[in-house]
Design a protein around this motif. Sequence first.
Motif, short mmCIF file in Angstrom:
data_model
loop_
_atom_site.label_atom_id
_atom_site.label_comp_id
_atom_site.label_asym_id
_atom_site.label_seq_id
_atom_site.Cartn_x
_atom_site.Cartn_y
_atom_site.Cartn_z
N GLN A 19 57.10 110.90 54.51
CA GLN A 19 56.75 109.29 54.29
C GLN A 19 58.37 108.72 54.05
O GLN A 19 58.40 107.56 54.60
N GLN A 44 59.54 105.59 55.97
CA GLN A 44 60.13 104.14 55.26
C GLN A 44 61.59 103.92 55.77
O GLN A 44 61.76 102.69 55.85
N GLU A 45 62.46 104.84 56.05
CA GLU A 45 63.56 104.45 56.34
C GLU A 45 63.64 104.01 57.72
O GLU A 45 64.17 103.11 57.75
N TYR A 99 61.27 102.16 58.91
CA TYR A 99 60.66 100.71 58.78
C TYR A 99 61.59 99.88 58.34
O TYR A 99 61.73 98.72 58.84
N SER A 115 60.68 94.58 51.80
CA SER A 115 59.70 94.84 52.86
C SER A 115 59.67 94.18 53.79
O SER A 115 59.14 94.30 55.09
N ALA A 131 54.23 98.02 50.62
CA ALA A 131 54.58 99.16 51.22
C ALA A 131 53.97 99.32 52.77
O ALA A 131 54.33 100.18 53.44
N GLY A 182 55.87 97.64 56.61
CA GLY A 182 56.67 98.42 57.52
C GLY A 182 55.86 99.00 58.68
O GLY A 182 56.08 98.86 59.93
#
Length: 752
Positions: A422, A426-427, A429, A463, A704, A707
Amino acid sequence: MTQQSSESESRKLLKRLRDTLAEESEGQERLDHITSIIAESIRTEVCSIYLFRDADTLELCATEGLKPEAVHQTRMRLGEGLVGRVARLGRNINAADAPATKGFRYMPETGEEIYSSFLGIPIQRLGEKLGVLVVQSKDARTYTDDEVYALEVVAMVLAEMTELGAFVDEGAALSARHQHPVLFRGLVGQEGTAEGHVWLHEPRVVVTNPVAEDSEAEKERLTAAIEKLQVSVDDMLDHAKFADKDQHDVLKTYRMFAHSRGWLRRMSEDIDRGLSAEAAVEKEQSAARTRLQSANDAYISERMHDLDDLSRRLLRILTGQGTETGAEMPPDPILIARDIGPGDLLDYGRSLKGIVLEGGSVGSHAAIVARALAIPLVIHTRDITTEALNGDQILVDGEQGIVHLRPEDNIVSAFRDKIAMQAKAQERYADLRGQPAQALCGTTIALSMNAGLMADLPSLEGSGADGVGLFRTELQFLANRSVPKRGDLARLYARVMDAAKGRPVVFRTLDIGSDKVLPYMKRVEEPNPALGWRAIRVGLDRPGIMRMQLQALIRASAGRPLHVMFPFIAQLDEFRTARDMLDREIAHEQSLGHTLPSKVRVGAMVETPSMAFASAAFYAETDFISIGGNDLKQFFFAADRENERVRRRYDTLNVSFLNIVQMIVDRCAEADVPVSFCGEDAGRPLEALALAAIGLRALSMRPASIGPVKHLIRRVDLAEAHDVIAAARARGDQSVRDPLNAWLTDTLTRGN
């Protein structure tokens, strides 16, 4: 036996039990010795101890008088036989003729057929079922009140010693409590994953000295603790500020309990029987719970909570546990609680890695704050507060509503792999942060974030959100013990606009009611609160608070654009009345010479199916529409989203639900009114893709989710997705999920 002699016998029995428990011996040996002592003291032929192997199975763990070979072989289900009934009901069964008593079940392997009388006493600790203490005799007799009382005291001690692991060994007795891995399945309150260590909001008070050494000294300790409790409750009542008479009456009732002479007398009698002050408090707390839990009455239920709270306070005073001198919060705390209010949760703030509640709801105060703080939350995890201890390792899977307490190494390893994946996603995104959510067909979708606290606003930059599509204004009301002041609200709303740096912020007016009840507002008992007096209905019936909030919003804008949205509109006149109220407040502010917003846009949340069929005037009179997906879905399918049995039956990508969303989108297009979709489903990539494909050009979600949604939209052609949905409709498919998933998999595979 006289009362005095029975007290003497009770004290002698407890002293012998204490000496037995202090001996260096294995758990099974202790259990065997205890049954012998009880049988001898009560002068009965049989004494047996049944303990729970699991939540539904009782096992004969020790006996004096029944066949020894039956030990650890005789088992029964909860509710089965007289022993099972005692455990299920949590009440004594005292029968002179056991075979003729309702629920009797003959256990031939025990050799109990020669015994007529039966007395079963539940072994329980604050509602937690641990087992059953049984005595039997050949004579057909009913055990006396004194004998019953003495055995209730013994059962209390057995419960405490079971909790402390006194009967644990490597043989056939009990396995140690609070040591083995436990899996809890609950409901998702807020998505996300977290690893950490348990921090109990209300730590368990462990009674390590259930038997009194000196009864007079114990009574003096109890009296001193009661006086300290009474002073603290009196001080609370004298200094509290009340919004209405009902709150004052509730606290007066609370004080009445604290000053109850009957409560003190019963605990003093328990001490005379041989219990310590702490054990006496717990015994009376358990007895009160047993009496009150059978009453199906909301008022009685509240009184039970009052008694529980007072007992816990008294135990903390007696033991010194749970005070400032207690355990320190771990650096990675996962909060465990029965339930928790928004004020307490906000006090913890972002220091928490996760939250697990025994109660709660997806729309509760705790869930709202958890979403605002982006903290994973799992609710409805039954019995976790009795199983967890401060410092236990714990894993929270807010994606599936699963909690691993004291997990095994392989579970920890798999969980950490999931968290790492996860984090890596996120990196990826983060690289899209400054880029638009533009599909391959050229269509751009505006992605906004939901917020409710100032702490949320830094997520605007992180975000890549285009703005705040929903700012929940109720959190400031829920977290206070009195109505917030207009000036404080105006300053807060101004800071929100400042933090947005020119991006639009849509302020939803106060959305309370249902399971969001203000602490200073009288609770209205309703059979179905979700369909009751809530949101705009409260605002229009109690206009004072809404007018004050609107004034605060106008003043906060200070010459900037203002976006106001009214929640839960179910018919046109509700929107008109609310908008007229806003217009009057703008005129009033102008008359006072205050700076007005440069532009005011007024919208409505469409959360009821009725507004999909509203007159054209409704759409013409709104400046924008936001589809409240969570409520619209539950009302459309008549499936309460708090009810796990029904809420998962119905799919957002069900063709019929997409049809009503499409209808609202089309009606907004006809009226040239911007429309967005707000809710959990907006933040799920596949659902977001379907919503965009049927015409929605704005989605609002938790930060969250922006992304992942943006990442998917930039890789697909919305026109192709629309064709897949249209084909599913034409075929008569119930849901577009499978065909859309199949198309998406093929598309992404070809794209790679």
